[in-house]
Design a protein around this motif. Sequence first.
Motif, PDB file in Angstrom:
ATOM      1  N   PHE A 208     -32.754 -82.881 -21.433  1.00  0.00           N
ATOM      2  CA  PHE A 208     -31.958 -81.794 -22.006  1.00  0.00           C
ATOM      3  C   PHE A 208     -30.480 -82.136 -22.165  1.00  0.00           C
ATOM      4  CE2 PHE A 208     -35.611 -79.421 -20.335  1.00  0.00           C
ATOM      5  CZ  PHE A 208     -35.933 -78.639 -21.437  1.00  0.00           C
ATOM      6  N   TYR A 209     -29.954 -83.014 -21.302  1.00  0.00           N
ATOM      7  CA  TYR A 209     -28.520 -83.242 -21.310  1.00  0.00           C
ATOM      8  C   TYR A 209     -28.099 -84.631 -21.783  1.00  0.00           C
ATOM      9  CZ  TYR A 209     -28.017 -78.818 -18.869  1.00  0.00           C
ATOM     10  OH  TYR A 209     -28.045 -77.488 -18.558  1.00  0.00           O
TER      11      TYR A 209
ATOM     12  N   GLN B  51     -28.847 -74.966 -24.008  1.00  0.00           N
ATOM     13  CA  GLN B  51     -28.449 -76.373 -24.047  1.00  0.00           C
ATOM     14  C   GLN B  51     -29.205 -77.112 -25.140  1.00  0.00           C
ATOM     15  OE1 GLN B  51     -26.292 -78.486 -22.723  1.00  0.00           O
ATOM     16  NE2 GLN B  51     -27.275 -80.366 -23.449  1.00  0.00           N
ATOM     17  N   GLN B  52     -30.516 -76.903 -25.212  1.00  0.00           N
ATOM     18  CA  GLN B  52     -31.323 -77.610 -26.201  1.00  0.00           C
ATOM     19  C   GLN B  52     -30.950 -77.186 -27.621  1.00  0.00           C
ATOM     20  OE1 GLN B  52     -35.563 -76.951 -25.848  1.00  0.00           O
ATOM     21  NE2 GLN B  52     -36.026 -78.987 -26.663  1.00  0.00           N
ATOM     22  N   ALA B  53     -30.728 -75.875 -27.843  1.00  0.00           N
ATOM     23  CA  ALA B  53     -30.427 -75.384 -29.191  1.00  0.00           C
ATOM     24  C   ALA B  53     -29.044 -75.839 -29.662  1.00  0.00           C
ATOM     25  CB  ALA B  53     -30.518 -73.860 -29.202  1.00  0.00           C
TER      26      ALA B  53
ATOM     27  N   VAL C 105     -23.126 -82.700 -25.904  1.00  0.00           N
ATOM     28  CA  VAL C 105     -22.890 -81.313 -25.520  1.00  0.00           C
ATOM     29  C   VAL C 105     -23.441 -81.129 -24.113  1.00  0.00           C
ATOM     30  CG1 VAL C 105     -23.438 -78.892 -25.939  1.00  0.00           C
ATOM     31  CG2 VAL C 105     -22.971 -80.412 -27.865  1.00  0.00           C
ATOM     32  N   SER C 106     -22.679 -80.411 -23.275  1.00  0.00           N
ATOM     33  CA  SER C 106     -23.133 -80.147 -21.917  1.00  0.00           C
ATOM     34  C   SER C 106     -22.858 -78.695 -21.568  1.00  0.00           C
ATOM     35  CB  SER C 106     -22.416 -81.071 -20.932  1.00  0.00           C
ATOM     36  OG  SER C 106     -22.818 -80.792 -19.603  1.00  0.00           O
ATOM     37  N   CYS C 107     -23.935 -77.891 -21.446  1.00  0.00           N
ATOM     38  CA  CYS C 107     -23.827 -76.489 -21.062  1.00  0.00           C
ATOM     39  C   CYS C 107     -24.168 -76.332 -19.587  1.00  0.00           C
ATOM     40  CB  CYS C 107     -24.766 -75.632 -21.909  1.00  0.00           C
ATOM     41  SG  CYS C 107     -24.355 -75.607 -23.668  1.00  0.00           S
ATOM     42  N   PRO C 108     -23.763 -75.235 -18.960  1.00  0.00           N
ATOM     43  CA  PRO C 108     -24.092 -75.020 -17.542  1.00  0.00           C
ATOM     44  C   PRO C 108     -25.608 -75.022 -17.324  1.00  0.00           C
ATOM     45  CG  PRO C 108     -22.427 -73.466 -18.262  1.00  0.00           C
ATOM     46  CD  PRO C 108     -22.923 -74.150 -19.498  1.00  0.00           C
ATOM     47  N   PRO C 109     -26.090 -75.702 -16.286  1.00  0.00           N
ATOM     48  CA  PRO C 109     -27.541 -75.719 -16.026  1.00  0.00           C
ATOM     49  C   PRO C 109     -28.067 -74.395 -15.485  1.00  0.00           C
ATOM     50  CG  PRO C 109     -26.374 -76.912 -14.316  1.00  0.00           C
ATOM     51  CD  PRO C 109     -25.358 -76.559 -15.345  1.00  0.00           C
ATOM     52  N   VAL C 110     -27.173 -73.550 -14.967  1.00  0.00           N
ATOM     53  CA  VAL C 110     -27.557 -72.231 -14.465  1.00  0.00           C
ATOM     54  C   VAL C 110     -26.524 -71.224 -14.967  1.00  0.00           C
ATOM     55  CG1 VAL C 110     -28.029 -70.804 -12.438  1.00  0.00           C
ATOM     56  CG2 VAL C 110     -28.585 -73.249 -12.397  1.00  0.00           C
TER      57      VAL C 110
END
Length: 311
Positions: free
Chosen positions: A147-148, A248-250, A264-269
């Motif tokens: 995912f990341y 994250q995936q989108a 791109v890195s979004c919060p995992p939670v």
Amino acid sequence: MTTEQTTRVIPAGWYQDPADDAKVRWWNGMTWTEHVESKPDGAGVGVAGALAIESGAGLTAEQRAAEARELERQYGLSTDGTEAMTRRASIDLDHRGPDTGTIPIQGVAIPRRPLQPAKTGTASAWLLAATPLMATLLAVVAGYVYFYVTPTPLVAAVAVVLYIIGFLWAVGDSRALQARGLKAPSPLWALALPVIGPLLYLVVRARAVGAAATLIAFVAVFVLALGAPVALGVTGNAQTVTKALEIQQAVRADLVDSGSASSVSCPPVLDSTITGAIFTCDAVLTDGSPAHVWVSIDNDAGEFSWALANR
């Protein structure tokens, strides 16, 4: 009163294992040790050779221990504890009761000493017991990479790695048990499936060696590893993780696949998934400059929208 049985001295050597007709066990001159070997083809019960019945009768326990250690060095055996075992056996012989059994070897009665049970625990078996924990950690690492870092199907290789490692641990444990003279299960049990294979091996192992400590540890670790995601689901917190991965995936697919960003890195939670919740993702543009991605939860169905903003 000293009997004929106690004055006869059986020299150190390999003799018929009183616990297994197919093996020989090392007699250190006074008592049985833990050293066992498969019986050589055509060997009699006295593998060390003819017994000198009276030749060592006048030796002290220390002298006999020294002779035993020298013989053990010749055979490549560990000499740890030989002197202590001999001294302890000498005391036991002097104070044994009238009902003490004997083991006949080539017509000579050797006092029957209780054999110490071989240890059933091995490092490989305990590693197998930790398989559920390792599977969980590898799954987390694989998920992060997918995912990341990059959504590659190669992350499925994690299962193959766990599969191979589990089999190698089973091989190591089986060989260690055989070296101790214990019945060892086939390591092929570990090839059933990742995680399930090690469990089957430990079940068969517990029945073979009569010890279930590693099996119990496996079950306990499995329950703990499985309990974490179940607890998230029961408490309703699982959605904060699954929605974070979905976003994250989108966002990554839109920005990276279109060439607008290199990562791109979004919060995992997520802190919250309620309508109106806002958070940011970090992005790196193709020219190397950093950027923010603003994400908002738009409705109770969990739909979201996002916008790229340069810092």
